[in-house]
Design a protein around this motif. Structure first.
Motif, PDB file in Angstrom:
ATOM      1  N   THR A 237       0.840  -1.211   0.000  1.00 13.07           N
ATOM      2  CA  THR A 237       0.000   0.000   0.000  1.00 13.07           C
ATOM      3  C   THR A 237       0.865   1.248   0.000  1.00 13.07           C
ATOM      4  O   THR A 237       0.629   2.191  -0.783  1.00 13.07           O
ATOM      5  CB  THR A 237      -0.936  -0.006   1.220  1.00 13.07           C
ATOM      6  OG1 THR A 237      -1.772  -1.170   1.173  1.00 13.07           O
ATOM      7  CG2 THR A 237      -1.820   1.241   1.223  1.00 13.07           C
ATOM      8  N   CYS A 238       1.886   1.261   0.873  1.00 12.67           N
ATOM      9  CA  CYS A 238       2.808   2.403   0.885  1.00 12.67           C
ATOM     10  C   CYS A 238       3.545   2.515  -0.452  1.00 12.67           C
ATOM     11  O   CYS A 238       3.752   3.622  -0.971  1.00 12.67           O
ATOM     12  CB  CYS A 238       3.816   2.249   2.030  1.00 12.67           C
ATOM     13  SG  CYS A 238       3.075   2.296   3.676  1.00 12.67           S
ATOM     14  N   TYR A 239       3.912   1.382  -1.004  1.00 11.91           N
ATOM     15  CA  TYR A 239       4.621   1.346  -2.284  1.00 11.91           C
ATOM     16  C   TYR A 239       3.775   1.986  -3.391  1.00 11.91           C
ATOM     17  O   TYR A 239       4.264   2.782  -4.189  1.00 11.91           O
ATOM     18  CB  TYR A 239       4.932  -0.113  -2.607  1.00 11.91           C
ATOM     19  CG  TYR A 239       5.620  -0.359  -3.934  1.00 11.91           C
ATOM     20  CD1 TYR A 239       6.995  -0.294  -4.039  1.00 11.91           C
ATOM     21  CD2 TYR A 239       4.867  -0.687  -5.061  1.00 11.91           C
ATOM     22  CE1 TYR A 239       7.626  -0.542  -5.255  1.00 11.91           C
ATOM     23  CE2 TYR A 239       5.487  -0.938  -6.271  1.00 11.91           C
ATOM     24  CZ  TYR A 239       6.865  -0.862  -6.365  1.00 11.91           C
ATOM     25  OH  TYR A 239       7.478  -1.101  -7.566  1.00 11.91           O
ATOM     26  N   ASN A 240       2.472   1.632  -3.432  1.00 13.34           N
ATOM     27  CA  ASN A 240       1.596   2.148  -4.490  1.00 13.34           C
ATOM     28  C   ASN A 240       1.215   3.610  -4.286  1.00 13.34           C
ATOM     29  O   ASN A 240       1.034   4.348  -5.258  1.00 13.34           O
ATOM     30  CB  ASN A 240       0.330   1.292  -4.582  1.00 13.34           C
ATOM     31  CG  ASN A 240       0.611  -0.105  -5.125  1.00 13.34           C
ATOM     32  OD1 ASN A 240       1.469  -0.279  -5.986  1.00 13.34           O
ATOM     33  ND2 ASN A 240      -0.087  -1.110  -4.593  1.00 13.34           N
ATOM     34  N   TYR A 241       1.080   4.043  -3.028  1.00 14.41           N
ATOM     35  CA  TYR A 241       0.757   5.455  -2.780  1.00 14.41           C
ATOM     36  C   TYR A 241       1.960   6.364  -3.046  1.00 14.41           C
ATOM     37  O   TYR A 241       1.819   7.465  -3.589  1.00 14.41           O
ATOM     38  CB  TYR A 241       0.289   5.643  -1.330  1.00 14.41           C
ATOM     39  CG  TYR A 241      -1.189   5.389  -1.144  1.00 14.41           C
ATOM     40  CD1 TYR A 241      -2.143   6.223  -1.730  1.00 14.41           C
ATOM     41  CD2 TYR A 241      -1.641   4.321  -0.379  1.00 14.41           C
ATOM     42  CE1 TYR A 241      -3.496   5.997  -1.568  1.00 14.41           C
ATOM     43  CE2 TYR A 241      -2.992   4.064  -0.207  1.00 14.41           C
ATOM     44  CZ  TYR A 241      -3.915   4.907  -0.802  1.00 14.41           C
ATOM     45  OH  TYR A 241      -5.243   4.676  -0.645  1.00 14.41           O
ATOM     46  N   PHE A 242       3.119   5.892  -2.660  1.00 15.05           N
ATOM     47  CA  PHE A 242       4.308   6.724  -2.803  1.00 15.05           C
ATOM     48  C   PHE A 242       4.645   6.993  -4.260  1.00 15.05           C
ATOM     49  O   PHE A 242       5.245   8.019  -4.604  1.00 15.05           O
ATOM     50  CB  PHE A 242       5.489   6.037  -2.096  1.00 15.05           C
ATOM     51  CG  PHE A 242       6.694   6.904  -1.933  1.00 15.05           C
ATOM     52  CD1 PHE A 242       6.654   8.038  -1.128  1.00 15.05           C
ATOM     53  CD2 PHE A 242       7.892   6.603  -2.583  1.00 15.05           C
ATOM     54  CE1 PHE A 242       7.769   8.845  -0.976  1.00 15.05           C
ATOM     55  CE2 PHE A 242       9.003   7.405  -2.434  1.00 15.05           C
ATOM     56  CZ  PHE A 242       8.944   8.539  -1.621  1.00 15.05           C
ATOM     57  N   GLN A 244       2.812   7.932  -6.541  1.00 16.12           N
ATOM     58  CA  GLN A 244       2.084   9.066  -7.105  1.00 16.12           C
ATOM     59  C   GLN A 244       2.904  10.362  -7.077  1.00 16.12           C
ATOM     60  O   GLN A 244       2.663  11.269  -7.881  1.00 16.12           O
ATOM     61  CB  GLN A 244       0.764   9.271  -6.338  1.00 16.12           C
ATOM     62  CG  GLN A 244      -0.183   8.083  -6.433  1.00 16.12           C
ATOM     63  CD  GLN A 244      -1.458   8.308  -5.653  1.00 16.12           C
ATOM     64  OE1 GLN A 244      -1.825   9.446  -5.344  1.00 16.12           O
ATOM     65  NE2 GLN A 244      -2.154   7.229  -5.320  1.00 16.12           N
ATOM     66  N   ASN A 273       3.813   5.390 -14.286  1.00 19.21           N
ATOM     67  CA  ASN A 273       2.900   4.392 -13.712  1.00 19.21           C
ATOM     68  C   ASN A 273       2.780   3.161 -14.611  1.00 19.21           C
ATOM     69  O   ASN A 273       2.686   2.027 -14.126  1.00 19.21           O
ATOM     70  CB  ASN A 273       1.522   5.006 -13.474  1.00 19.21           C
ATOM     71  CG  ASN A 273       1.509   5.937 -12.271  1.00 19.21           C
ATOM     72  OD1 ASN A 273       2.255   5.727 -11.318  1.00 19.21           O
ATOM     73  ND2 ASN A 273       0.686   6.970 -12.308  1.00 19.21           N
ATOM     74  N   ASN A 284       2.313  -6.523  -7.509  1.00 19.28           N
ATOM     75  CA  ASN A 284       0.874  -6.326  -7.649  1.00 19.28           C
ATOM     76  C   ASN A 284       0.074  -7.624  -7.537  1.00 19.28           C
ATOM     77  O   ASN A 284      -1.070  -7.611  -7.083  1.00 19.28           O
ATOM     78  CB  ASN A 284       0.570  -5.666  -8.995  1.00 19.28           C
ATOM     79  CG  ASN A 284       1.179  -4.282  -9.115  1.00 19.28           C
ATOM     80  OD1 ASN A 284       1.363  -3.586  -8.111  1.00 19.28           O
ATOM     81  ND2 ASN A 284       1.512  -3.873 -10.333  1.00 19.28           N
TER      82      ASN A 284
END
Length: 628
Positions: A237-242, A244, A273, A284
């Protein structure tokens, strides 16, 4: 890629407040959407259709392997695995038999095959798409700023390595999940199939305790998975938010310096992305990949075990290769070895034997030694026996001396031991167990079983190998089948289930195993003999649920089918016709002596007696006259 450039120009027009260019980009975006949306939908549709077709083929192929040479029986009874466990060990001391590891084959054929075909296809297409995406968007990203391209490579590598380390414990947990879920379903199905027996005993508490035990294993396993997934998702989750803000942070100095426009930032974020998604397949889809890996391991073990227990396949054969097709009609007078699974196993030979009135040998047993699958106990030792046409054999002995095991060895189901059995081919042998099997289908299907009137290739998936070994040898009308039911005292069945219409009753589909009593099922099994007309019948206490009068009626039917008739030959001479059938029975009732010619008494080990039955051992004339 096209949408990437349209999006860049769209944001540039919006940033520069260029109204004409803005609406021009809106129009181009709409046109691109009209073309792109159907392509995307059809791509997903075709992918799913391909997955369904692949699953159909692979499930059918797995089922063919499962049914060939009675592999399903070998796996269920652990004939190969148990026998090998105690006698053949590898260099490291572990068992070389893999069949013992197989649990819940139904789940492996359905769920594991479905998961394999669906996800492997999805993974392959996703990897192919990722490669195309990676090449396309790498040029865009590198043209904007080379430093941004290096950043994404490092970021994706960090995410992949960390995810693999955090999630590696999910693989054994997902493997255990598949097994525990299948064990729970198996127990519930078993309770449903044995509902009457459990109800008679009042065994709900015992069954409930076992269900609770297996449910606890499922719950405990799921809780462990939840903990591992929580730790993994905290990172992903942190990986995907960061992600951005990473590309914006890298190109922001150029934007503040006025060297690039806002649309370039939007394009760089989109390209970043895309490439990150292509490079982060493991991050993922790690949870799906761990479940997929567990399913592959179970499926691979299952396919390997099926190959190991199939005597017609070798270790060099592909896991999905069908065994060599054996055409029973091509077997000549020379014996053909069809079962010699491993050293120290019973050798079963099938031989095409012409039917004559000369008393041909139907079965010959030489130096037969039967042992239990774990090879700790000898049931029968050094047995020699010859059965000719018209010689009906009765096998008796105390419980546990190997009577039923001998019948299974004759049928080719029991291989633990040594020696050889030579008999007629499978299509000329019919086995009557103590509890007959009732297939799903109509009453007519029960009478024909295991034969079928016809085989239509359209009823099977493409590539299915049709076996015509059980095609009905003769054409029977509905009236013929009604006459057969009358011969076994079941003439009322089609009327009862057809509401007075016997033809409708013949085609009535029910769960006949739970509808008919055991005595009715045993009489129905004798009706199958009339339909299928075998040469050798093997009865394992096939009349145990019948009274003496009904038993006499069934065996009188067999004797009539075995009777030799007078017929005139081509040379105009009158002679006896060949015997219709020969039967071998296991039973304890003294009344069975009247219908057999030879008695084999098993006393355990090498202690056995073969005697001729005196013909005065007959039923009272009054009883015989009542049942004829």
């Amino acid at each position: 890629v096209a949408f990437s450039y349209i999006s860049k120009d769209f944001w540039n027009a919006l940033s520069s407040k260029d109204t004409v260019e803005f609406y021009n980009m809106m129009t181009k975006f709409g046109l691109a959407l009209v073309v792109g949306a159907p392509v995307s939908v059809l791509y997903r549709f075709q992918r799913e259709q391909l997955a369904v077709h692949w699953r159909e083929w692979m499930t059918d192929r797995t089922l063919q392997l499962y049914n060939s040479n009675r592999v399903y029986y070998a796996l269920e009874r652990d004939i190969f695995g148990s026998a090998e466990d105690s006698s053949n060990e590898g260099e490291n001391g572990s068992s070389t038999g893999s069949a013992a590891l197989i649990d819940n084959p139904d789940q492996r054929i359905t769920e594991d095959v479905r998961t394999f075909t669906a996800f492997s296809l999805q993974l392959f297409i996703e990897l192919a798409r990722s490669m195309i995406d990676l090449v396309s968007f790498s040029f865009i990203l590198y043209s904007i700023q080379p430093q941004l391209f290096a950043t994404i490579i490092g970021y994706a590598a960090f995410g992949t390595i960390t995810t693999s380390l955090l999630g590696r414990s999910l693989l054994p947990l997902n493997f255990s999940k598949l097994r525990t879920e299948a064990d729970l379903r198996y127990l519930l199905v078993r309770i449903r199939e044995n509902a009457e027996s459990i109800a008679f005993y009042g065994g709900e508490d015992v069954e409930g305790k076992e269900v609770s035990t297996r449910l606890r294993k499922v719950v405990d396993n799921k809780r462990e998975i939840n903990v591992k997934q929580r730790n993994l998702e905290l990172f992903t989750t942190c990986y995907n938010y960061f992600v951005q803000i990473v590309p914006v942070a890298v190109v922001a100095p150029q934007y503040f310096a006025g060297s690039i426009q806002l649309g370039v930032i939007s394009q760089s974020v989109g390209a970043f992305n895309h490439i990150l998604s292509d490079l982060s397949v493991i991050v993922n889809d790690f949870e799906q990949l761990s479940s997929f890996s567990a399913g592959i391991e179970r499926l691979s073990t299952f396919l390997t075990s099926m190959r190991d227990v199939d005597p017609s396949r070798s270790n060099e054969d592909s896991l999905l290769a069908l065994p060599a097709e054996v055409n029973a009609t091509s077997i000549d007078d020379e014996p053909v070895k069809v079962a010699d699974i491993r050293n120290q196993s019973i050798q079963l030979n099938l031989q095409r034997m012409p039917s004559t009135n000369g008393g041909n040998v139907l079965m010959q047993i030489n130096k037969l030694r039967l042992v239990t699958p774990d090879r700790n106990r000898v049931l029968i030792d050094n047995l020699d026996l010859t059965i000719r046409e018209g010689q009906h054999l009765l096998i008796s002995g105390s419980s546990g001396c190997g009577k039923s095991s001998l019948l299974r060895a004759i049928s080719g189901l029991w291989t633990a031991g040594s020696g050889s059995i030579t008999r007629v081919t499978d299509d000329e042998v019919y086995f009557l167990p103590q509890r007959p099997y009732c297939a799903l289908g109509s009453l007519k299907d029960q009478l024909l079983y295991p034969s079928t009137e016809s085989m239509n290739p359209d009823d099977y998936p493409d590539g299915h190998r049709l076996s015509r070994a059980h095609l009905l040898r003769q054409s029977l009308t509905d009236q013929d089948l009604l006459d057969v039911l009358d011969m076994v005292d079941l003439h009322e069945l089609p009327y009862r289930f057809g509401g007075g219409d016997p033809i409708k009753g013949l085609n009535e589909v029910r769960d006949w195993g739970n509808t008919l009593s055991l005595g009715e099922q045993q009489r129905l099994a004798f009706g199958r003999l009339v339909v299928n007309k075998p040469r050798l019948v093997i009865c394992d206490e096939a009349t145990s649920a019948l009274d003496v009068a009904s038993e006499a009626k069934m065996y009188s039917l067999l004797r009539n089918m075995a009777q030799k008739d007078l017929k005139r030959g081509e040379d105009n001479k009158v002679a006896l016709s060949p015997s219709g059938l020969t039967f071998i029975s296991v039973g304890h009732r003294p009344s069975l002596l009247a219908y057999h010619d030879i008695k084999l008494r098993l006393n355990g080990g090498a202690d056995y007696d073969v005697t001729q039955i005196e013909k005065q051992s007959v039923l009272p004339q009054s009883l015989t006259s009542n049942v004829m």
